[in-house]
Motif scaffolding. Structure first.
Motif, mmCIF file in Angstrom:
data_model
loop_
_atom_site.group_PDB
_atom_site.id
_atom_site.type_symbol
_atom_site.label_atom_id
_atom_site.label_comp_id
_atom_site.label_asym_id
_atom_site.label_seq_id
_atom_site.Cartn_x
_atom_site.Cartn_y
_atom_site.Cartn_z
ATOM 1 N N GLU A 242 0.848 -1.189 0.000
ATOM 2 C CA GLU A 242 0.000 0.000 0.000
ATOM 3 C C GLU A 242 0.888 1.246 0.000
ATOM 4 O OE1 GLU A 242 -3.603 2.054 2.626
ATOM 5 O OE2 GLU A 242 -2.665 0.184 3.277
ATOM 6 N N PRO A 243 0.668 2.189 -0.925
ATOM 7 C CA PRO A 243 1.507 3.388 -0.970
ATOM 8 C C PRO A 243 1.259 4.275 0.242
ATOM 9 C CG PRO A 243 -0.326 3.598 -2.494
ATOM 10 C CD PRO A 243 -0.376 2.199 -1.966
ATOM 11 N N VAL A 244 2.330 4.793 0.830
ATOM 12 C CA VAL A 244 2.166 5.627 2.025
ATOM 13 C C VAL A 244 2.792 7.011 1.868
ATOM 14 C CG1 VAL A 244 1.940 3.719 3.650
ATOM 15 C CG2 VAL A 244 4.219 4.562 3.068
ATOM 16 N N SER A 245 3.792 7.166 0.999
ATOM 17 C CA SER A 245 4.406 8.488 0.865
ATOM 18 C C SER A 245 5.192 8.586 -0.428
ATOM 19 C CB SER A 245 5.325 8.794 2.056
ATOM 20 O OG SER A 245 6.421 7.889 2.086
ATOM 21 N N LEU A 246 5.466 9.822 -0.822
ATOM 22 C CA LEU A 246 6.258 10.127 -2.011
ATOM 23 C C LEU A 246 7.413 11.025 -1.610
ATOM 24 C CD1 LEU A 246 6.757 10.554 -5.138
ATOM 25 C CD2 LEU A 246 5.163 12.481 -4.946
ATOM 26 N N ARG A 247 8.616 10.661 -2.002
ATOM 27 C CA ARG A 247 9.781 11.510 -1.746
ATOM 28 C C ARG A 247 10.199 12.183 -3.054
ATOM 29 N NH1 ARG A 247 13.852 12.526 1.722
ATOM 30 N NH2 ARG A 247 13.124 10.965 3.228
ATOM 31 N N ILE A 248 10.331 13.503 -2.993
ATOM 32 C CA ILE A 248 10.772 14.287 -4.137
ATOM 33 C C ILE A 248 12.221 14.723 -3.927
ATOM 34 C CG2 ILE A 248 10.465 16.452 -5.419
ATOM 35 C CD1 ILE A 248 8.268 14.568 -6.029
ATOM 36 N N THR A 257 11.981 22.112 -1.496
ATOM 37 C CA THR A 257 10.881 21.154 -1.645
ATOM 38 C C THR A 257 9.735 21.505 -0.717
ATOM 39 O OG1 THR A 257 11.889 19.655 -0.023
ATOM 40 C CG2 THR A 257 12.393 19.262 -2.347
ATOM 41 N N TYR A 258 8.550 21.064 -1.105
ATOM 42 C CA TYR A 258 7.340 21.227 -0.292
ATOM 43 C C TYR A 258 6.734 19.847 -0.067
ATOM 44 C CZ TYR A 258 7.761 25.992 -2.158
ATOM 45 O OH TYR A 258 8.219 27.225 -2.525
ATOM 46 N N PRO A 259 6.640 19.426 1.221
ATOM 47 C CA PRO A 259 7.162 20.094 2.406
ATOM 48 C C PRO A 259 8.695 20.088 2.426
ATOM 49 C CG PRO A 259 6.397 17.909 2.956
ATOM 50 C CD PRO A 259 6.004 18.136 1.528
ATOM 51 N N ALA A 260 9.287 20.714 3.427
ATOM 52 C CA ALA A 260 10.738 20.886 3.465
ATOM 53 C C ALA A 260 11.483 19.552 3.469
ATOM 54 C CB ALA A 260 11.128 21.719 4.689
#
Length: 342
Positions: A242-248, A257-260
């Motif tokens: 299950e996807p929980v987060s995305l890192r940019i 980046t947003y958020p920091a």
């Protein structure tokens, strides 16, 4: 490579050659284990009536709820843990093991001493008498199987072929003998998740000091799962991602980046928020602001999704497996804002 002590290790070169030839042949749907295309080891023998008898046991993977698409890929564990590179599962009935071993002994290609030890093990009662024929229908001989990609440790399953009575668990001292948990770990290795290419606004090229909104198509980023089962044992396990987060990661230090943290958490089944007219001066919940032009080139923006892995299995078993990640890189053009001279 460690010494090949297992019965069919002496036939490794021939087996590997067969795998290579199979890989070069026509593509088939993968529904078996270890690179085979059937429900067990798939040593199939056609009878006079046209029916097929296949080797007992093996692992069947149900990938019907897996991620799809040309850009779908395998997860990488966020820890040092990796799925089993090899495992043990039911493979032979007593008669099937006899048909497998006796021609090898008769050929004499493996040497008298080795043949004598094998006959002593499987025929003379040390520990198996006459291939355990008196236990036909009451269990199976188990053998090892290898991940088709031959990852590190693929040759570590070097136990001799062994017997397990129907209904009994495999010997506790044999690592990676199939249980619901091991099936879940093998299902983990089969999970495929969608590409993590994010949608950006502005789309074609962003501007220096202008917030760029980032989001993912919620329809594509939903839980995926693979179920692994051993029909002859009546056990199964399902691993669900299950996807929980995305890192940019912007691809340059000259960015904010947003958020920091650069990590965008999933919210109401969505990662990020689509840009809408009138939001140009707002801070995006997920995105990036470049502080310097990319000049004649581009910045390699890396987008990585973290997937939480849970599993459930026979007998109410279940738990968590290490989170997995899957990422993709896309080129971003960043231009200077052109001033208008009046």
């Amino acid at each position: 490579m460690p010494a090949l002590t297992r019965t069919n290790r002496l036939l490794f070169v021939a087996g590997l050659t067969a795998l290579i030839l199979a890989a070069a042949g026509p593509a088939h749907a993968e529904k078996g284990f270890g690179g085979t295309d059937g429900q067990s080891n798939q040593d199939a023998n056609a009878g006079k009536d046209g029916t097929l008898s296949v080797t007992a046991g093996g692992i069947v993977f149900d990938r019907s709820k897996n991620g799809t698409g040309n850009s779908a890929g395998a997860l990488t564990s966020v820890t040092s843990w990796t799925p089993p590179p090899c495992w043990y599962a039911p493979k032979y009935t007593p008669e099937q093991l006899r048909k497998y071993l006796e021609p090898t002994w008769e050929a004499g290609s493996t040497g008298y001493e080795w043949d004598a030890k094998q006959r002593d093990r499987y025929v003379n009662g040390h520990p198996y008498k006459d291939f355990n024929k008196d236990k036909t229908g009451k269990g199976y001989f188990w053998d090892s199987f290898v991940n088709k990609d031959f990852p590190p440790g693929w040759d570590s399953c070097d136990e001799e072929i062994f017997w397990v009575d129907q209904g009994d668990p495999p010997p506790a001292n044999i690592e990676n003998a199939v249980t619901p948990k091991v099936l879940a770990e093998l299902a983990y290795a089969e999970i495929r998740v969608p590409s993590t290419k994010v949608t950006l606004a502005p789309a074609e090229a962003t501007k220096v000091n202008l917030p760029t909104w980032s989001w993912l198509d919620a329809a594509e980023f939903k839980p995926v799962s693979v179920t692994a089962s051993v029909p002859v044992l009546g056990i199964q396990a399902t691993a669900t991602a299950e996807p929980v987060s995305l890192r940019i990661e912007p691809g340059t230090k000259d960015a904010v980046t947003y958020p920091a943290s650069g990590v965008c958490d999933i919210n109401n089944g969505r990662i990020g928020e689509p840009y809408a007219k009138g939001k140009a001066n707002q801070t995006p919940p997920c995105g990036v602001k470049y502080l310097r032009s990319s000049g004649e080139g581009t910045y390699p923006l890396q987008a990585t999704i973290t997937w939480k892995i849970e599993w459930t299995g026979s007998g109410g078993a279940g738990g968590d497996l290490p989170d997995g990640t899957f990422g993709a890189t896309q080129d971003v053009v960043v231009q200077e804002i052109q001033a208008v001279n009046r």
